[in-house]
Design an enzyme around this catalytic site. Structure first.
Site, mmCIF file in Angstrom:
data_model
loop_
_atom_site.group_PDB
_atom_site.id
_atom_site.type_symbol
_atom_site.label_atom_id
_atom_site.label_comp_id
_atom_site.label_asym_id
_atom_site.label_seq_id
_atom_site.Cartn_x
_atom_site.Cartn_y
_atom_site.Cartn_z
ATOM 1 N N GLU A 12 38.128 39.130 43.713
ATOM 2 C CA GLU A 12 37.047 39.912 43.096
ATOM 3 C C GLU A 12 35.864 39.024 42.709
ATOM 4 O O GLU A 12 35.935 37.800 42.756
ATOM 5 C CB GLU A 12 37.605 40.684 41.889
ATOM 6 C CG GLU A 12 38.667 41.680 42.331
ATOM 7 C CD GLU A 12 39.194 42.557 41.198
ATOM 8 O OE1 GLU A 12 38.927 42.260 40.010
ATOM 9 O OE2 GLU A 12 39.876 43.551 41.520
ATOM 10 N N GLU A 34 43.846 42.987 52.343
ATOM 11 C CA GLU A 34 44.100 43.210 53.771
ATOM 12 C C GLU A 34 43.047 42.541 54.630
ATOM 13 O O GLU A 34 43.346 41.902 55.640
ATOM 14 C CB GLU A 34 44.089 44.717 54.094
ATOM 15 C CG GLU A 34 45.129 45.535 53.365
ATOM 16 C CD GLU A 34 44.632 46.061 52.031
ATOM 17 O OE1 GLU A 34 43.971 45.294 51.286
ATOM 18 O OE2 GLU A 34 44.897 47.220 51.718
ATOM 19 N N CYS A 82 42.327 50.826 51.650
ATOM 20 C CA CYS A 82 41.050 51.551 51.577
ATOM 21 C C CYS A 82 40.503 51.802 52.985
ATOM 22 O O CYS A 82 40.988 51.223 53.971
ATOM 23 C CB CYS A 82 40.048 50.777 50.733
ATOM 24 S SG CYS A 82 39.278 49.395 51.599
ATOM 25 N N CYS A 139 39.283 48.686 54.990
ATOM 26 C CA CYS A 139 40.390 47.873 55.523
ATOM 27 C C CYS A 139 41.015 48.553 56.731
ATOM 28 O O CYS A 139 41.360 47.899 57.713
ATOM 29 C CB CYS A 139 41.438 47.614 54.447
ATOM 30 S SG CYS A 139 40.855 46.454 53.203
HETATM 31 N N1 THU Z 1 42.161 46.548 46.819
HETATM 32 C C1 THU Z 1 42.740 45.869 47.851
HETATM 33 O O1 THU Z 1 42.859 44.624 47.825
HETATM 34 N N2 THU Z 1 43.180 46.584 48.907
HETATM 35 C C2 THU Z 1 43.059 47.941 49.013
HETATM 36 O O2 THU Z 1 43.262 48.481 50.076
HETATM 37 C C3 THU Z 1 42.678 48.732 47.856
HETATM 38 C C4 THU Z 1 41.983 47.985 46.786
HETATM 39 C C5 THU Z 1 41.644 45.757 45.685
HETATM 40 C C6 THU Z 1 40.148 45.742 45.591
HETATM 41 C C7 THU Z 1 39.959 45.455 44.124
HETATM 42 O O3 THU Z 1 40.037 44.044 43.941
HETATM 43 C C8 THU Z 1 41.171 46.089 43.456
HETATM 44 O O4 THU Z 1 42.124 46.297 44.478
HETATM 45 C C9 THU Z 1 40.878 47.405 42.776
HETATM 46 O O5 THU Z 1 40.212 48.266 43.615
#
Ligand code: THU
Length: 159
Positions: A63, A74, A112, A115
């Protein structure tokens, strides 16, 4: 008017029902959650990617205080795999996530849209389906390919 129904076959398995290689991939995805940098959401995601020679590459979400600048687990794993081993196709990808309580999510965690799009691109790139494993404490969703997980997707054939 014609209605089209698009169904996605999903196997729902317990950890003990995965084969040995899948169990290893899952163990790596879980471990990768520990390397997440998620001081803002406190949602730690780990991804493990299996390459065609058996190599496993991991990633975790990274982040940033300027929110759009971070990256999901991913895509971190896939972009690293594709840049470090550009000749190796991707055979499987497993995801696990721990929520703000630090426990793995009850439900299988869902990737998401961005990804999924990158997974689809990787399938076209290597002409190889990627088996997707989505881990949750209640069980694991096993999906045959990223294309099935993102029906009606955009791809290079439109360009
Ligand atoms: N996140 C992922 O790493 N992969 C996903 O497919 C969904 C969300 C992360 C992004 C962010 O750092 C945190 O989860 C909350 O959204």
């Amino acid at each position: 008017m014609k209605e089209l129904n698009i169904n996605i076959p999903v196997e729902f398995k317990q950890e003990s029902e995965l084969d040995e290689q899948e169990q290893q991939l899952l163990a790596q995805a879980k471990e990768a959650t520990q390397r997440s940098y998620s001081p803002y959401s406190h949602f730690s995601v780990g991804a493990a990617v299996l390459l065609d020679d058996g190599t496993i590459v991991c990633g975790s979400n990274q982040e940033n205080s300027a929110f759009p600048s971070g990256l999901c687990a991913e895509r971190t794993a896939l972009f690293y795999a594709n840049s470090r081993y550009p000749e190796r196709s991707v055979k499987a990808l497993c995801i696990a996530a721990r929520d703000t309580s630090g426990r793995f999510t009850q439900r299988p965690v869902a990737p998401c849209g961005s990804c999924r799009q990158v997974m689809v691109e990787t399938e076209y790139r290597f002409k190889q389906d990627i088996r997707i494993l989505l881990y949750g404490l209640e069980g694991i969703y096993c999906i045959r390919s990223a294309r099935e997980m993102l029906p009606v997707h955009f791809d290079g054939s439109f360009l």
